[in-house]
Structures are given as C-alpha cells and as structure tokens.
Write a protein that holds these residues in place. Structure first.
Motif, PDB file in Angstrom:
ATOM      1  N   GLY A 194       0.810  -1.220   0.000  1.00 31.60           N
ATOM      2  CA  GLY A 194       0.000   0.000   0.000  1.00 31.60           C
ATOM      3  C   GLY A 194       0.834   1.257   0.000  1.00 31.60           C
ATOM      4  N   LYS A 195       2.144   1.130  -0.261  1.00 25.65           N
ATOM      5  CA  LYS A 195       3.031   2.300  -0.235  1.00 25.65           C
ATOM      6  C   LYS A 195       4.041   2.208  -1.371  1.00 25.65           C
ATOM      7  N   LEU A 196       4.321   3.357  -1.969  1.00 24.87           N
ATOM      8  CA  LEU A 196       5.336   3.471  -3.004  1.00 24.87           C
ATOM      9  C   LEU A 196       6.386   4.472  -2.551  1.00 24.87           C
ATOM     10  N   ILE A 197       7.595   4.300  -3.056  1.00 26.32           N
ATOM     11  CA  ILE A 197       8.616   5.331  -2.898  1.00 26.32           C
ATOM     12  C   ILE A 197       8.733   6.004  -4.255  1.00 26.32           C
ATOM     13  N   CYS A 198       8.497   7.314  -4.299  1.00 28.99           N
ATOM     14  CA  CYS A 198       8.411   8.026  -5.576  1.00 28.99           C
ATOM     15  C   CYS A 198       9.347   9.224  -5.599  1.00 28.99           C
ATOM     16  N   TRP A 199       9.758   9.566  -6.788  1.00 31.16           N
ATOM     17  CA  TRP A 199      10.633  10.727  -7.002  1.00 31.16           C
ATOM     18  C   TRP A 199      10.061  11.561  -8.131  1.00 31.16           C
ATOM     19  N   PHE A 212      16.784   8.822 -10.276  1.00 26.25           N
ATOM     20  CA  PHE A 212      15.855   8.146  -9.363  1.00 26.25           C
ATOM     21  C   PHE A 212      16.502   6.904  -8.765  1.00 26.25           C
ATOM     22  N   MET A 213      17.141   6.078  -9.618  1.00 28.19           N
ATOM     23  CA  MET A 213      17.751   4.854  -9.112  1.00 28.19           C
ATOM     24  C   MET A 213      18.887   5.163  -8.142  1.00 28.19           C
ATOM     25  N   ARG A 214      19.622   6.236  -8.397  1.00 31.51           N
ATOM     26  CA  ARG A 214      20.675   6.621  -7.453  1.00 31.51           C
ATOM     27  C   ARG A 214      20.048   7.019  -6.117  1.00 31.51           C
ATOM     28  N   ALA A 215      18.963   7.813  -6.164  1.00 36.21           N
ATOM     29  CA  ALA A 215      18.307   8.259  -4.935  1.00 36.21           C
ATOM     30  C   ALA A 215      17.717   7.094  -4.153  1.00 36.21           C
ATOM     31  N   ILE A 216      17.078   6.147  -4.866  1.00 39.76           N
ATOM     32  CA  ILE A 216      16.433   5.034  -4.170  1.00 39.76           C
ATOM     33  C   ILE A 216      17.469   4.056  -3.615  1.00 39.76           C
ATOM     34  N   ASN A 217      18.591   3.897  -4.302  1.00 41.85           N
ATOM     35  CA  ASN A 217      19.642   3.032  -3.770  1.00 41.85           C
ATOM     36  C   ASN A 217      20.259   3.625  -2.508  1.00 41.85           C
ATOM     37  N   TYR A 219      18.633   5.674  -0.472  1.00 42.01           N
ATOM     38  CA  TYR A 219      17.563   5.542   0.523  1.00 42.01           C
ATOM     39  C   TYR A 219      17.578   4.137   1.125  1.00 42.01           C
ATOM     40  N   ALA A 220      17.696   3.117   0.263  1.00 43.07           N
ATOM     41  CA  ALA A 220      17.697   1.735   0.738  1.00 43.07           C
ATOM     42  C   ALA A 220      18.920   1.436   1.596  1.00 43.07           C
ATOM     43  N   ASP A 221      20.013   2.166   1.338  1.00 48.35           N
ATOM     44  CA  ASP A 221      21.247   1.935   2.084  1.00 48.35           C
ATOM     45  C   ASP A 221      21.290   2.691   3.404  1.00 48.35           C
ATOM     46  N   GLY A 222      20.175   3.382   3.739  1.00 51.40           N
ATOM     47  CA  GLY A 222      20.099   4.046   5.035  1.00 51.40           C
ATOM     48  C   GLY A 222      20.115   5.555   4.988  1.00 51.40           C
ATOM     49  N   TYR A 223      20.105   6.134   3.765  1.00 52.34           N
ATOM     50  CA  TYR A 223      20.080   7.592   3.675  1.00 52.34           C
ATOM     51  C   TYR A 223      18.631   8.064   3.832  1.00 52.34           C
ATOM     52  N   ASN A 224      18.140   7.995   5.062  1.00 51.56           N
ATOM     53  CA  ASN A 224      16.810   8.450   5.435  1.00 51.56           C
ATOM     54  C   ASN A 224      16.895   8.966   6.870  1.00 51.56           C
ATOM     55  N   ILE A 225      15.876   9.666   7.320  1.00 52.20           N
ATOM     56  CA  ILE A 225      15.935  10.308   8.636  1.00 52.20           C
ATOM     57  C   ILE A 225      16.179   9.298   9.746  1.00 52.20           C
ATOM     58  N   GLU A 226      15.576   8.127   9.638  1.00 50.96           N
ATOM     59  CA  GLU A 226      15.732   7.116  10.685  1.00 50.96           C
ATOM     60  C   GLU A 226      17.048   6.332  10.562  1.00 50.96           C
ATOM     61  N   GLY A 227      17.739   6.462   9.431  1.00 55.83           N
ATOM     62  CA  GLY A 227      18.985   5.737   9.225  1.00 55.83           C
ATOM     63  C   GLY A 227      18.781   4.237   9.101  1.00 55.83           C
ATOM     64  N   VAL A 228      17.608   3.813   8.604  1.00 60.21           N
ATOM     65  CA  VAL A 228      17.263   2.396   8.508  1.00 60.21           C
ATOM     66  C   VAL A 228      17.537   1.889   7.094  1.00 60.21           C
ATOM     67  N   LYS A 229      18.144   0.721   6.981  1.00 61.12           N
ATOM     68  CA  LYS A 229      18.337   0.097   5.676  1.00 61.12           C
ATOM     69  C   LYS A 229      17.049  -0.612   5.257  1.00 61.12           C
ATOM     70  N   GLY A 279      12.855  15.631  -3.490  1.00 60.21           N
ATOM     71  CA  GLY A 279      12.021  15.040  -4.531  1.00 60.21           C
ATOM     72  C   GLY A 279      11.569  13.632  -4.246  1.00 60.21           C
ATOM     73  N   LEU A 280      12.200  12.955  -3.246  1.00 63.01           N
ATOM     74  CA  LEU A 280      11.842  11.575  -2.907  1.00 63.01           C
ATOM     75  C   LEU A 280      10.797  11.589  -1.799  1.00 63.01           C
TER      76      LEU A 280
END
Length: 359
Positions: A194-199, A212-217, A219-229, A279-280
């Motif tokens: 029920g959720k998408l990650i969009c740019w 987009f693929m650079r940003a999402i990779n 994000y998946a590697d932990g570049y988010n506020i919570e620092g979660v992979k 943008g993400l």
C-alpha cells in the motif's frame, strides 16, 4: 581493483605467459570494456567484461588460458559501429560520464532513426581504450555497435546461470492482466504494502531515471531520517511523463516526470523510513491501472522500438475512445541486478482514467 582492472589484469597475465604454452604475445589495442546498459543506468552492481584481440601470430592457434575466467572466443564477425570520444580528469568519473554520454547519444540516434534509418544495439555500453589511464585528462571512446557480435556479448562467468526466467525474473509479478485487446492490454498493479517510494522532477530528460535509481539506492542503504536500511524492493520501476499544459503542442511544451517503486510488504502496517533526498517521498497507493503494450528485449532503455510501440498504442486508444489520459506517457520497467543474464523488459502505455495513477 574495480571489475575492469581485475579483468584487464587477468588478460595481461594470459598474454604474458599464463597459458598452457607459456608463450608471451603482443598486446593489441583497443582494449574493449563492456557492461550491460541496464545495470549501469540503474546504478546496479554490474558484471564487467574486458576483451583484447589476439595478435596475428596466434589468431589461428591461440594458447589455452590457465585462468578459468579467461577464454578465447571463436572468430568474431565483422560489424559496423559508431564512435564518439570523451575526456575525464578524474578516473572515478568515467562510469558517470559514459552512462550520461550513452543515454544522450542513443536518444539522439533513436530520434534520427526514422529519417536516416539508423540501427544500433542499445543493450551494451562499450568503451574502447587506446591510451593509458595515467594520461590526464584520460581520453576514451564510447563505441555503439550496430549489433554487438554474439562472441563479445556473451558473459561467461561462474555465477551466471543460463536457466530460463519467469516473466518477471525472480520476482512475483506485481501486475495482473485485466483484459486483452487487439495489440495491447489493460493491466492493474496491486501494491501489497500500500506504499510506493516516488521521485518527482521537472522535465522528462534521459537522465531522470538514473537519478531516481541513485536516490532510491541511497535511501535503501540508510540515507533516510531514521537511518534504517530497506531491503526487498520489488520491480517494476513505474515512470510517468506528464505534459503540464494539455493545450500545448510542439517541442517547447513543459513536462514533469515521476518514478515509483513499491515498498516492501513489511511496511503495510508500519511507517516507512522518511526520505532525505529532495524530490523523494513515500506515497500511499493500493493499485493503478494502465493500458500498455509490451516491448520485447528493450530492458529499461526507451529505444526506437519502444517509441514506435507507444505511438501505435496511442493511436488505438484515441481512435477507440478509451478512458485514458493521453497527455501522460507511462513506462514500466522490470529488471534484476541479481540476475545479470536476464535482460528485463518493459511496457509502455497510458494511465487509465479514474485510477490513482492519473492524480
């Protein structure tokens, strides 16, 4: 060392006597470096291949390599190719420069194809190296074959499997076919989380998808506020170009683009990590419907075949009065970074009206 230097070191060892005859051979130029375009364009881990032509003395009876990762091909068929030169001051920038140059050049060639009958192979990015990397600025050549010879295009590695793939690779297909029409389909995407990650970004340039693929990779590697992979993203990448002014006609109209992937199902009942990159964003969405036509063998590259398929679909939808938004162009790309031998595929299409994808 990076994959290219590892491969080159193996070849140089073979040429310098690491073979069953213990003979040294003359080094020839250019050195050809190959990667699959889909892997580089999506910033995925890539399989590299490095090739050298054997010298004339050993063409007919080459010594056998002792390294299992080095092999001698059969005769390579002659083929025409296009070439453009580039320079870089920093060796670390070569991959980005090659990727952007490849996108720009192949896009221009695709646009010229109907008029000048240009054909080319967009599945591989090939660099021809004539000069030492120690020379600054480094000069290289991007080679675009009319058709990459099969002897060069085959990647023989211990890890690569030749087994056939299901339609969506090792992934479950996120979409289902709602109805088949003459030459196209209505498909529906059901997003389990029920959720998408969009740019979102302005314009519909050829580099937007790579950004987009650079940003999402990241994000998946932990570049988010919570620092979660985040692991377990499921293809496809759903990209959409939208014309901002529906009344505009011609090459100067303004467009915007969006790219989305489904978040893993574990986030169905909990919040996803908050993106940091501009943008993400995380978007709540259960499903979307699209009229599409499949483009065989196109991978993630919008080549001339993809554009022709889209124009045919556009004409059928407009003539048939289908409930769709003809001001939007959708591209759905399935690709796997963990199965290098699977080229992926894509649909091109138009969002169905009355669906979330048209919002």
């Amino acid at each position: 060392p990076d994959p290219f230097h590892k491969g080159l070191n193996r070849l140089l060892s073979y040429i310098n006597g690491d073979n069953d005859a213990a003979v040294s051979m003359e080094t020839t130029l250019p050195i050809l470096k190959l990667v699959r375009a889909a892997e580089v364009m999506t910033y995925s881990p890539f399989t590299a291949k490095v090739c050298l032509y054997l010298d004339k003395v050993h063409q007919d009876n080459p010594p056998k390599p002792t390294d299992p990762k080095v092999y001698v091909t059969g005769p390579v068929e002659e083929t025409d190719y296009y070439v453009t030169w580039f320079e870089v001051d920093d060796q670390n920038d070569i991959d980005d420069v090659l990727g952007n140059l490849f996108e720009n050049v192949t896009s221009e060639m695709a646009a010229m194809s109907p008029t000048f009958n240009i054909t080319f192979d967009a599945d591989f990015i090939v660099e021809a190296q004539y000069y030492s990397e120690a020379i600054i600025p480094y000069q290289g050549a991007l080679v675009i074959f009319k058709k990459v010879p099969a002897e060069i295009a085959t990647f023989r590695t211990d890890e690569e499997k030749k087994a056939g793939r299901a339609e969506c690779g090792e992934f479950p297909c996120v979409h289902e076919t709602v109805k088949e029409f003459d030459g196209f389909l209505e498909i529906k995407f059901n997003y389990a989380s029920g959720k998408l990650i969009c740019w979102n970004s302005p314009g519909c340039g050829v580099s937007n998808g790579r950004h987009f693929m650079r940003a999402i990779n990241r994000y998946a590697d932990g570049y988010n506020i919570e620092g979660v992979k985040v692991t377990g993203f499921t293809p496809p990448v759903y990209s959409q170009c939208t014309q901002l002014d529906a009344s505009c006609r011609g090459p100067y109209c303004e467009w915007k683009s969006s790219f989305c992937m489904m978040l893993p199902e574990e986030y169905k009942d909990k919040d996803a990590p908050t993106p940091i990159a501009e943008g993400l964003a995380v978007v709540a969405e259960d499903s979307r419907s699209v009229y599409v036509t499949k483009v065989e063998g196109s991978g993630v590259v919008v080549n001339d075949d993809a554009e022709k398929a889209y124009m045919k679909l556009f004409a059928k939808l407009r003539a048939g009065g289908f409930p769709c938004d003809l001001e939007k162009f959708a591209q759905i790309s399935y690709i796997s970074s963990s199965i290098p031998s699977w080229p992926g595929f894509q649909y091109v299409g138009v969002p169905k009206l009355g669906d979330n994808s048209t919002e």
